[in-house]
Enzyme design. Structure first.
Site, mmCIF file in Angstrom:
data_model
loop_
_atom_site.group_PDB
_atom_site.id
_atom_site.type_symbol
_atom_site.label_atom_id
_atom_site.label_comp_id
_atom_site.label_asym_id
_atom_site.label_seq_id
_atom_site.Cartn_x
_atom_site.Cartn_y
_atom_site.Cartn_z
ATOM 1 N N ARG A 1 -9.060 20.297 -8.391
ATOM 2 C CA ARG A 1 -8.593 18.956 -8.744
ATOM 3 C C ARG A 1 -7.690 18.434 -7.620
ATOM 4 O O ARG A 1 -6.655 19.032 -7.346
ATOM 5 C CB ARG A 1 -7.824 18.995 -10.075
ATOM 6 C CG ARG A 1 -7.269 17.651 -10.469
ATOM 7 C CD ARG A 1 -6.539 17.633 -11.820
ATOM 8 N NE ARG A 1 -5.960 16.303 -11.973
ATOM 9 C CZ ARG A 1 -4.751 16.029 -12.444
ATOM 10 N NH1 ARG A 1 -3.970 16.998 -12.888
ATOM 11 N NH2 ARG A 1 -4.320 14.798 -12.507
ATOM 12 N N HIS B 1 -2.443 9.283 -8.479
ATOM 13 C CA HIS B 1 -1.395 10.277 -8.743
ATOM 14 C C HIS B 1 -0.094 9.780 -8.101
ATOM 15 O O HIS B 1 0.386 10.322 -7.109
ATOM 16 C CB HIS B 1 -1.832 11.642 -8.197
ATOM 17 C CG HIS B 1 -1.128 12.819 -8.822
ATOM 18 N ND1 HIS B 1 -1.795 13.839 -9.489
ATOM 19 C CD2 HIS B 1 0.176 13.143 -8.895
ATOM 20 C CE1 HIS B 1 -0.920 14.737 -9.921
ATOM 21 N NE2 HIS B 1 0.283 14.338 -9.579
ATOM 22 N N GLU C 1 -0.577 11.156 -15.521
ATOM 23 C CA GLU C 1 0.748 11.044 -16.145
ATOM 24 C C GLU C 1 1.381 9.671 -16.053
ATOM 25 O O GLU C 1 2.431 9.503 -15.434
ATOM 26 C CB GLU C 1 1.714 12.050 -15.507
ATOM 27 C CG GLU C 1 1.334 13.467 -15.729
ATOM 28 C CD GLU C 1 2.387 14.442 -15.203
ATOM 29 O OE1 GLU C 1 3.388 14.005 -14.602
ATOM 30 O OE2 GLU C 1 2.209 15.638 -15.418
ATOM 31 N N ASN D 1 -1.694 17.631 -19.343
ATOM 32 C CA ASN D 1 -0.789 18.369 -18.460
ATOM 33 C C ASN D 1 0.303 18.948 -19.346
ATOM 34 O O ASN D 1 1.049 18.202 -19.978
ATOM 35 C CB ASN D 1 -0.151 17.446 -17.424
ATOM 36 C CG ASN D 1 -1.158 16.897 -16.427
ATOM 37 O OD1 ASN D 1 -2.345 17.209 -16.476
ATOM 38 N ND2 ASN D 1 -0.674 16.074 -15.515
ATOM 39 N N TYR E 1 3.562 21.677 -19.624
ATOM 40 C CA TYR E 1 4.504 22.558 -18.926
ATOM 41 C C TYR E 1 5.562 23.169 -19.831
ATOM 42 O O TYR E 1 5.840 24.346 -19.781
ATOM 43 C CB TYR E 1 5.237 21.791 -17.809
ATOM 44 C CG TYR E 1 4.358 21.463 -16.636
ATOM 45 C CD1 TYR E 1 4.184 22.377 -15.605
ATOM 46 C CD2 TYR E 1 3.692 20.237 -16.557
ATOM 47 C CE1 TYR E 1 3.364 22.082 -14.525
ATOM 48 C CE2 TYR E 1 2.877 19.941 -15.477
ATOM 49 C CZ TYR E 1 2.717 20.865 -14.469
ATOM 50 O OH TYR E 1 1.905 20.579 -13.404
ATOM 51 N N GLU F 1 -3.340 20.290 -16.023
ATOM 52 C CA GLU F 1 -2.258 20.968 -15.302
ATOM 53 C C GLU F 1 -1.521 21.898 -16.245
ATOM 54 O O GLU F 1 -1.246 21.548 -17.388
ATOM 55 C CB GLU F 1 -1.207 19.974 -14.751
ATOM 56 C CG GLU F 1 -1.657 19.162 -13.581
ATOM 57 C CD GLU F 1 -0.585 18.174 -13.098
ATOM 58 O OE1 GLU F 1 0.623 18.447 -13.288
ATOM 59 O OE2 GLU F 1 -0.968 17.133 -12.541
HETATM 60 C C1 GBH Z 1 3.437 17.004 -12.935
HETATM 61 O O1 GBH Z 1 4.613 16.420 -13.329
HETATM 62 C C2 GBH Z 1 2.815 16.190 -11.841
HETATM 63 O O2 GBH Z 1 1.530 15.746 -12.192
HETATM 64 C C3 GBH Z 1 2.747 16.911 -10.546
HETATM 65 O O3 GBH Z 1 2.546 15.998 -9.523
HETATM 66 C C4 GBH Z 1 3.994 17.713 -10.373
HETATM 67 O O4 GBH Z 1 4.062 18.291 -9.108
HETATM 68 C C5 GBH Z 1 3.985 18.791 -11.413
HETATM 69 O O5 GBH Z 1 3.701 18.307 -12.685
HETATM 70 C C6 GBH Z 1 5.276 19.578 -11.468
HETATM 71 O O6 GBH Z 1 6.354 18.779 -11.783
HETATM 72 O O7 GBH Z 1 14.133 15.920 -12.286
HETATM 73 O O8 GBH Z 1 14.802 15.347 -14.540
HETATM 74 O O9 GBH Z 1 13.847 13.644 -13.096
HETATM 75 C C7 GBH Z 1 5.215 16.949 -14.469
HETATM 76 C C8 GBH Z 1 6.228 15.977 -14.938
HETATM 77 C C9 GBH Z 1 7.815 14.592 -14.019
HETATM 78 C C10 GBH Z 1 8.300 16.887 -14.499
HETATM 79 C C11 GBH Z 1 9.067 14.503 -13.203
HETATM 80 C C12 GBH Z 1 9.534 16.800 -13.681
HETATM 81 C C13 GBH Z 1 11.278 15.328 -13.033
HETATM 82 C C14 GBH Z 1 12.332 15.485 -14.080
HETATM 83 N N1 GBH Z 1 7.334 15.942 -14.045
HETATM 84 N N2 GBH Z 1 10.019 15.446 -13.746
HETATM 85 S S1 GBH Z 1 13.891 15.061 -13.453
#
Ligand code: GBH
Length: 487
Positions: free
Chosen positions: A84, A129, A174, A314, A316, A386
């Site tokens: 991807r 993205h 996202e 996605n 996490y 993801e």
């Molecule tokens: C995804 O974001 C994205 O699709 C990808 O590009 C990214 O690299 C990956 O996951 C890992 O983060 O620091 O409190 O402002 C997941 C969502 C959005 C989570 C931004 C972290 C920052 C939180 N991400 N967020 S903060």
């Protein structure tokens, strides 16, 4: 000769596919090469260096613009069924519009796609993205309703150039990140803060952009190319802090998942009714004669509804949800809480932190999330677009990441086998370390370490690469693997 295949509890269903992901701005570099124009992330990192850890930029990143052959090698070493990656809109269409298609951009993505296919790796392409052409931001970007058409025109160019070989498309990655986090907190490009207004305008326009691109694929390309198109939403699993917070938690799920799923994946379409009602009331309290949440017309509801061939997820991490106390100060959604639905997010002490501020590990949440999506949106196919683990260290023997994959894949199997969720595949974020947005290069998600001090950007496999390769090879979590023995 008959062959009987008996699937064990730890085996993945036949046809289940495994992949890994990256995105253009995070890996390509070559920000001003070959006629590429600036995206909002180029502008953001150059204008506000202090908002990025170590003033890092994606100017070079993993240099995948030059090292794409190596990337394909890595994907092939892992045995990935698909890779991807995303297309940089401003590399393919330097002025943002379809009347000037970059030869260099065409060549780059054609090379990558052909090299993957040569290794029998399916390209799964994300159209967007986070990297809007700056030229379109200058007209208001995601807050200008015309963005839906700009995106649809761009999508048509990509479908027509690459659709003969690309069978899986994600329109938007996202939108909660580039709408809610961006406009509520300013920590993402474009850096413009407009909480409770900009985020909702962006949300609606993103839904229309996705839908228009989907309809174009449906009308003009599906019959000849027969691919699948969807959107990738990020959803934190949200659970009630205490038994008294059940209703708050469900409202929060509607704000996080519902705002980006209800318009697309339900029979009714449109905004989640509970959120639409609450924001209308809040807007009245603010003295507005209309809701801050822009309404959908009947026509728009029909346009957006049903624009999916599967659901991209996605996943996490997780948060708890509690009711805010009267008068309590509430930070931006979805980072701290929501002053529109009066909730505060938190975490449980038993969820292990990864060394990265926002990331707590709670594997069982994955199964709960999948079950909730099935209950809410029906028995649709879900592709995990993801999932992956952050670390802040350079550990080549990344035991925590291996454990994370194993624990999360176990939950995927339980969702499939026990809850009947139709999970069609799984994607690791990320193939390799890359530019982690405001965390710069301080946060690592890669199965491959990338040496950002070396001009070669040397890629070195971590233990997680070895583990994932054996899972894919065995199509099972029953792997004889020295890494697992060590856990
Ligand atoms: C995804 O974001 C994205 O699709 C990808 O590009 C990214 O690299 C990956 O996951 C890992 O983060 O620091 O409190 O402002 C997941 C969502 C959005 C989570 C931004 C972290 C920052 C939180 N991400 N967020 S903060």
């Amino acid at each position: 000769v008959s062959v009987f295949l008996v699937l064990g509890e730890r085996d993945f269903p036949l046809g289940f596919i495994f992949g890994a992901a990256t995105s253009a701005y995070q890996v390509e570099g070559a920000w001003n090469v070959g006629g590429k124009s600036c995206s909002i992330w180029d502008t953001f990192v150059h204008t506000y260096p202090e908002r990025i850890v170590d003033n890092a930029t994606g100017n070079i990143a993993c240099d995948s613009y030059n090292k794409w052959k190596t990337d394909v090698e890595l994907a092939s070493e892992l045995g990935l069924h698909f890779y991807r990656f995303s297309i940089s809109w401003s590399r393919l269409l330097p002025n943002g519009f379809p009347n000037n298609i970059s030869e260099d951009g065409k060549r780059y993505y054609n090379n990558l796609i052909d090299a993957l296919l040569e290794k029998r790796i399916q390209p799964l392409v994300t159209l967007y993205h986070f990297d809007l052409p700056q030229s379109l931001q200058d007209f208001g970007g995601w807050t200008n309703p015309l963005v839906a058409d700009w995106f649809a025109h761009y999508a048509r160019v990509a479908f027509s150039l690459f659709g003969d070989r690309v069978k899986f498309w994600i329109t938007l990655n996202e939108p909660i990140t580039f709408c809610d986090i961006a406009y509520n907190s300013g920590s993402q490009a474009p850096g413009y803060i407009s909480p409770g207004v900009g985020n909702y305008i962006c949300n609606k326009n993103a839904m229309l952009a996705h839908a228009k691109a989907y309809r174009i694929y449906d009308k003009e390309f599906r019959s000849k190319y027969n691919g699948k198109v969807s959107i990738a939403n990020e959803i934190f699993w949200l659970e009630a802090d205490t038994v008294n917070d059940e209703e708050a938690a469900e409202k929060a799920r509607q704000l996080m998942a519902g705002m980006y799923c209800h318009p697309i994946f339900t029979k009714q379409g449109g905004w989640p009714p509970v959120i639409e009602r609450i924001i209308a009331e809040k807007s009245k309290e603010n003295g507005l004669p209309y809701s801050r949440l822009p309404p959908y017309t009947e026509e728009e509801i029909e346009l957006v509804k049903g624009t999916f061939d599967f659901m991209g997820l996605n996943f996490y991490t997780s948060r708890t949800v509690r009711n805010a106390k009267p008068g309590e100060e509430i930070g931006p959604w979805p980072l701290i809480g929501s002053s529109d639905i009066d909730v505060i997010l938190g975490v449980r002490p038993q969820w292990k932190q990864t060394g990265v501020s926002w990331f707590y590990i709670y594997p069982e949440a994955f199964r709960k999330q999948l079950a909730w999506l099935k209950k809410e949106y029906g028995d649709i196919e879900i592709l995990i677009t993801e999932n992956g683990c952050a670390s802040s260290n350079l550990d080549v023997d990344d035991k925590v990441r291996v454990q994370y994959y194993k624990d999360h894949l176990e939950q995927v199997l339980l969702a499939i086998n026990e809850d009947g969720v139709r999970v069609m595949g799984y994607t690791v974020w990320s193939l390799m370390d890359n530019f982690e947005w405001s965390d710069g290069y301080s946060v690592k998600f890669g199965m491959y370490d990338v040496d950002f001090d070396s001009p070669n950007r040397t890629r070195t496999p971590r233990s997680s690469a070895d583990y994932y390769a054996s899972v894919i090879k065995r199509h099972s979590l029953d792997v004889n693997n020295k890494i697992i023995d060590k856990l």
